[in-house]
Design an enzyme around this catalytic site. Sequence first.
Site, PDB file in Angstrom:
ATOM      1  N   HIS A  55       0.841  -1.204   0.000  1.00  0.00           N
ATOM      2  CA  HIS A  55       0.000   0.000   0.000  1.00  0.00           C
ATOM      3  C   HIS A  55       0.871   1.247   0.000  1.00  0.00           C
ATOM      4  O   HIS A  55       1.774   1.379   0.823  1.00  0.00           O
ATOM      5  CB  HIS A  55      -0.892   0.017   1.251  1.00  0.00           C
ATOM      6  CG  HIS A  55      -2.008  -0.987   1.192  1.00  0.00           C
ATOM      7  ND1 HIS A  55      -3.056  -0.962   2.065  1.00  0.00           N
ATOM      8  CD2 HIS A  55      -2.245  -2.024   0.346  1.00  0.00           C
ATOM      9  CE1 HIS A  55      -3.889  -1.947   1.776  1.00  0.00           C
ATOM     10  NE2 HIS A  55      -3.416  -2.609   0.739  1.00  0.00           N
ATOM     11  N   TYR A  99      -9.111   4.822   8.057  1.00  0.00           N
ATOM     12  CA  TYR A  99      -9.217   5.155   9.476  1.00  0.00           C
ATOM     13  C   TYR A  99     -10.319   6.213   9.586  1.00  0.00           C
ATOM     14  O   TYR A  99     -10.168   7.306   9.044  1.00  0.00           O
ATOM     15  CB  TYR A  99      -7.909   5.731  10.007  1.00  0.00           C
ATOM     16  CG  TYR A  99      -6.775   4.730  10.152  1.00  0.00           C
ATOM     17  CD1 TYR A  99      -5.985   4.367   9.060  1.00  0.00           C
ATOM     18  CD2 TYR A  99      -6.486   4.151  11.390  1.00  0.00           C
ATOM     19  CE1 TYR A  99      -4.949   3.457   9.203  1.00  0.00           C
ATOM     20  CE2 TYR A  99      -5.442   3.233  11.535  1.00  0.00           C
ATOM     21  CZ  TYR A  99      -4.680   2.903  10.439  1.00  0.00           C
ATOM     22  OH  TYR A  99      -3.649   1.995  10.575  1.00  0.00           O
ATOM     23  N   PRO A 144      -3.222  -0.297  19.138  1.00  0.00           N
ATOM     24  CA  PRO A 144      -2.997  -0.736  17.759  1.00  0.00           C
ATOM     25  C   PRO A 144      -3.219   0.333  16.682  1.00  0.00           C
ATOM     26  O   PRO A 144      -2.935   0.084  15.507  1.00  0.00           O
ATOM     27  CB  PRO A 144      -3.994  -1.895  17.593  1.00  0.00           C
ATOM     28  CG  PRO A 144      -5.030  -1.697  18.632  1.00  0.00           C
ATOM     29  CD  PRO A 144      -4.382  -0.979  19.767  1.00  0.00           C
ATOM     30  N   LYS A 152       1.987  -0.383  15.145  1.00  0.00           N
ATOM     31  CA  LYS A 152       3.429  -0.420  15.434  1.00  0.00           C
ATOM     32  C   LYS A 152       3.917  -1.621  16.241  1.00  0.00           C
ATOM     33  O   LYS A 152       5.120  -1.891  16.279  1.00  0.00           O
ATOM     34  CB  LYS A 152       3.831   0.858  16.224  1.00  0.00           C
ATOM     35  CG  LYS A 152       3.759   2.118  15.437  1.00  0.00           C
ATOM     36  CD  LYS A 152       4.927   2.232  14.468  1.00  0.00           C
ATOM     37  CE  LYS A 152       4.741   3.339  13.470  1.00  0.00           C
ATOM     38  NZ  LYS A 152       4.762   2.912  12.089  1.00  0.00           N
ATOM     39  N   TYR A 155       4.059   6.693  10.071  1.00  0.00           N
ATOM     40  CA  TYR A 155       3.261   5.504   9.759  1.00  0.00           C
ATOM     41  C   TYR A 155       4.088   4.460   8.998  1.00  0.00           C
ATOM     42  O   TYR A 155       4.045   3.269   9.336  1.00  0.00           O
ATOM     43  CB  TYR A 155       2.025   5.913   8.953  1.00  0.00           C
ATOM     44  CG  TYR A 155       0.996   4.811   8.865  1.00  0.00           C
ATOM     45  CD1 TYR A 155       0.110   4.583   9.915  1.00  0.00           C
ATOM     46  CD2 TYR A 155       0.913   3.991   7.753  1.00  0.00           C
ATOM     47  CE1 TYR A 155      -0.829   3.553   9.850  1.00  0.00           C
ATOM     48  CE2 TYR A 155      -0.020   2.968   7.675  1.00  0.00           C
ATOM     49  CZ  TYR A 155      -0.885   2.765   8.726  1.00  0.00           C
ATOM     50  OH  TYR A 155      -1.799   1.743   8.666  1.00  0.00           O
TER      51      TYR A 155
END
Length: 392
Positions: A72, A201, A293, A297, A386
């Site tokens: 991604h 998200y 979560p 990570k 990220y």
Amino acid sequence: MRTQVAIIGAGPAGLTLAHLLRQHGIASVVLEHRDRAYVEGRVRAGVLEQGTVDLLNELGVGARMKREGLIHHGFYLQFEGECHRINMHELTGGRAITVYGQQEVVKDLIAARLAQGEPIRFEVRELSLHGLDSDQPKVRFLHAGEPHELLCDYIAGCDGYHGVSRATIPTSLLNIYQKIYPFAWLGILAHAAPSSDELIYAYHERGFALQSMRSPSVSRLYVQCPLDDRIEEWSDDRIWSELHARLDLNDGPPINDGPIFERGITAFRSFVVEPMQFGRLFLAGDAAHTVPPTGAKGMNLAIADVRVLGAALAARYHEGRDDQLRAYSATCLRRIWRAEHFSWYMTSMLHRFPDNDSGFQNQMQLSQLRYSVTSRAAATSLAENYVGLSQV
Ligand code: RFL
Ligand code: PHB
């Protein structure tokens, strides 16, 4: 029985360390409390940073991940009825994440280790650690009902948050930092094609939701729920109606429903123990730290720890130097605190807080979300954390 390094726990940290040590010609034995099927079936993380993918490839266990993992280059932040793409690839000079289930990583690591003829003992019981401050530590345990003693030079405590390794260290020698959050995630796996090719998200007035995936035909979905909810209180209908309410937009495709084949509730905790060492015992992964979560990570940090530990042990055995072992805790904690901050930050920005009477917190969150998708500087900060920072 004797080995050089006794590894407690066959999760991502313990198994990856075993492979790293083998690459350096260092012998180890992995001792795991559960049986193989349980360890391979435990559904958890799904997002691998580039550094994690690179390490698994270097260890020669990346073939299936290369075939089946989904690369991604971005993810979506959804709020106020709109979906905004964070283009990680462009913002980070070409970096990406790979979506590949933690239990698939664990299966690959176990299969490769057993094919090498190297030991993993499953179903060990009553494991205890001894002589940690001597130069001949030992591990005692029961296996198939028989008592065993494993002598070694070092012990790697990779036995997760509830393991025995951290609990063996006198608490007076440890600094413990922790934060508990007032909500949980209900997570499912469903035979349903993801409606988006990248993760979403979503910040919603009913609470956070996340659309992730495991393959083009399996969705991994999460909804924020109250901390004390029990899974029996969530019928399939209730789960889907909550997911639709939080994730569907007027002008986009709705999420796809399908048979749910795995479900669970996960509480949130930020936790760090310092130092990550006591004598000949070194803690790695969730045994030493956990993150909520939301930043994806936890497994990446576990693997980053053992990369440092594997190199430090190699320097000790092959060059007679222990400076890297002495620096182990401090070296790892730099990355860990960065990930702790990022995970706390993502969690704080995206969830509904139950004690939010005045609405002030909501306004802070919305403003931060708008800033994240309109300022290139803010989006870059989000994206580089990220995908995983190479320098911390
Ligand atoms: P693990 O995986 O907990 O493995 C520890 C192993 O030790 C064994 N054990 C013992 N063995 C012998 N004797 C004893 N006394 C023992 N006690 C325990 C256990 O049976 C187990 O096999 O720890 P490790 O290796 O440090 O790995 C950490 C990761 O599992 C964890 O951080 C991640 O799953 C967190 N996480 C995520 N991390 C990511 O990097 N990306 C993600 O997208 C992500 N999503 C998640 C997550 C965790 C979640 N849950 C369920 C907590 C999503 C969720 C929902
Ligand atoms: C997952 O796919 O399980 C997943 C993805 C992103 C997260 C957490 C979990 O932040």
